[in-house]
Design an enzyme around this catalytic site. Structure first.
Site, PDB file in Angstrom:
ATOM      1  N   THR A  32      40.120 -44.488  13.557  1.00  0.00           N
ATOM      2  CA  THR A  32      41.350 -44.467  14.354  1.00  0.00           C
ATOM      3  C   THR A  32      41.688 -45.887  14.808  1.00  0.00           C
ATOM      4  OG1 THR A  32      40.043 -43.909  16.297  1.00  0.00           O
ATOM      5  CG2 THR A  32      41.145 -42.102  15.199  1.00  0.00           C
ATOM      6  N   HIS A 109      32.067 -35.720   3.026  1.00  0.00           N
ATOM      7  CA  HIS A 109      33.274 -34.931   2.765  1.00  0.00           C
ATOM      8  C   HIS A 109      34.116 -35.507   1.641  1.00  0.00           C
ATOM      9  CE1 HIS A 109      32.468 -33.687   7.118  1.00  0.00           C
ATOM     10  NE2 HIS A 109      32.106 -32.700   6.334  1.00  0.00           N
ATOM     11  N   CYS A 120      29.084 -32.181 -13.598  1.00  0.00           N
ATOM     12  CA  CYS A 120      27.893 -33.012 -13.351  1.00  0.00           C
ATOM     13  C   CYS A 120      27.909 -33.708 -11.990  1.00  0.00           C
ATOM     14  CB  CYS A 120      27.712 -34.034 -14.472  1.00  0.00           C
ATOM     15  SG  CYS A 120      28.933 -35.362 -14.456  1.00  0.00           S
ATOM     16  N   SER A 174      31.992 -36.568  17.032  1.00  0.00           N
ATOM     17  CA  SER A 174      31.663 -35.662  18.137  1.00  0.00           C
ATOM     18  C   SER A 174      30.538 -34.705  17.737  1.00  0.00           C
ATOM     19  CB  SER A 174      32.901 -34.894  18.580  1.00  0.00           C
ATOM     20  OG  SER A 174      33.547 -34.355  17.448  1.00  0.00           O
TER      21      SER A 174
HETATM   22 ZN   LIG Z   1      30.731 -34.686 -15.607  1.00  0.00          ZN
END
Ligand SMILES: [Zn+2]
Length: 235
Positions: A32, A109, A120, A174
């Site tokens: 941020t 993420h 793969c 958090s």
């Molecule tokens: Zn692959």
């Protein structure tokens, strides 16, 4: 308050100096300060991810977003041999852009600039324009949506380093999303010191050995300065 901050910064610098396996864990809070839209606002990346929605296209290109002093401080740790591993919940590519070595980074993420092979697990740049992996698998966005499994390599390395570390520093998270929130627990169980730099509350606050509610940009760069002094490095 001010004096107390200086004292805590000195303590963190000393702990980093003494650390043999220091792990840093970052969340949206570190970005941020790069002017990214609020990740947890009603239309934030995070909020949308939790609803199973993909990130809303930004009104400026992702590659125009630059790492800030917090990202650069972590790169300095890497340069001083004080970053054994970096775990990030962020998809904004700012750690890699700032110069973090890919082998020292887990992006739990995914990464907005990368594709991942559904067969793969190999990742590659979106800009490559490829739709198929060398293995024949399909290439899709590497960003992990709600309910999807986290990337295996990143998750495995994150747990390994959390168990191995003697210092676990949380920066701008958090710590409420699992399994990310399991990592500081693993670190504590292994006897590591837990440091939390986050403006909001976290469920780990009572267990933190050192706590900063200040802005990351007011803590990390000054910590690096002191650490450099401890290591006999001068700017
Ligand atoms: Zn692959």
């Amino acid at each position: 308050m001010r004096e107390d901050l200086e004292k805590r910064i000195q303590t963190l610098a000393e702990w980093l100096y003494d650390s043999r396996h220091s792990v840093v864990f970052t969340g949206a809070g570190i970005s941020t300060e790069s002017g990214l839209p609020d990740f947890r606002g009603p239309d934030g990346l995070w909020t949308r991810r939790d609803k199973g929605l993909s990130p809303r296209p930004m009104n400026r290109p992702w590659d125009s977003v630059e790492p800030n002093s917090g990202h650069l401080a972590i790169v300095s740790l890497q340069g001083m041999g004080k970053l054994a591993f970096l775990i990030s919940q962020n998809v904004d590519n700012l750690h890699l852009k700032s110069g973090i070595r890919p082998d020292l980074l887990a992006e739990l993420h995914g990464n907005i600039t990368k594709l991942r092979c559904t067969r793969c697990g190999e990742t590659m740049a979106k800009s490559s324009g490829l739709t198929t992996c060398k293995c024949g698998g399909r290439l899709v966005s590497s960003v992990v949506n709600f309910g999807e499994p986290l990337p295996e390599r990143d998750l495995r390395l994150s747990f390994e380093h959390s168990r191995k570390c003697d210092l676990f520093t949380v920066v701008g998270s958090s710590l409420v999303v699992t399994p990310a929130a399991d990592m500081p627990r693993e670190a504590l169980r292994s006897g590591a010191k837990l440091v939390i730099i986050n403006q909001g509350e976290t469920p780990f606050d009572p267990q933190a050995h050192l706590r900063f509610h200040e802005k990351i940009g007011d803590v990390l760069p000054r910590t690096i300065k002191r650490l450099k002094r401890l290591m006999g490095l001068f700017e």
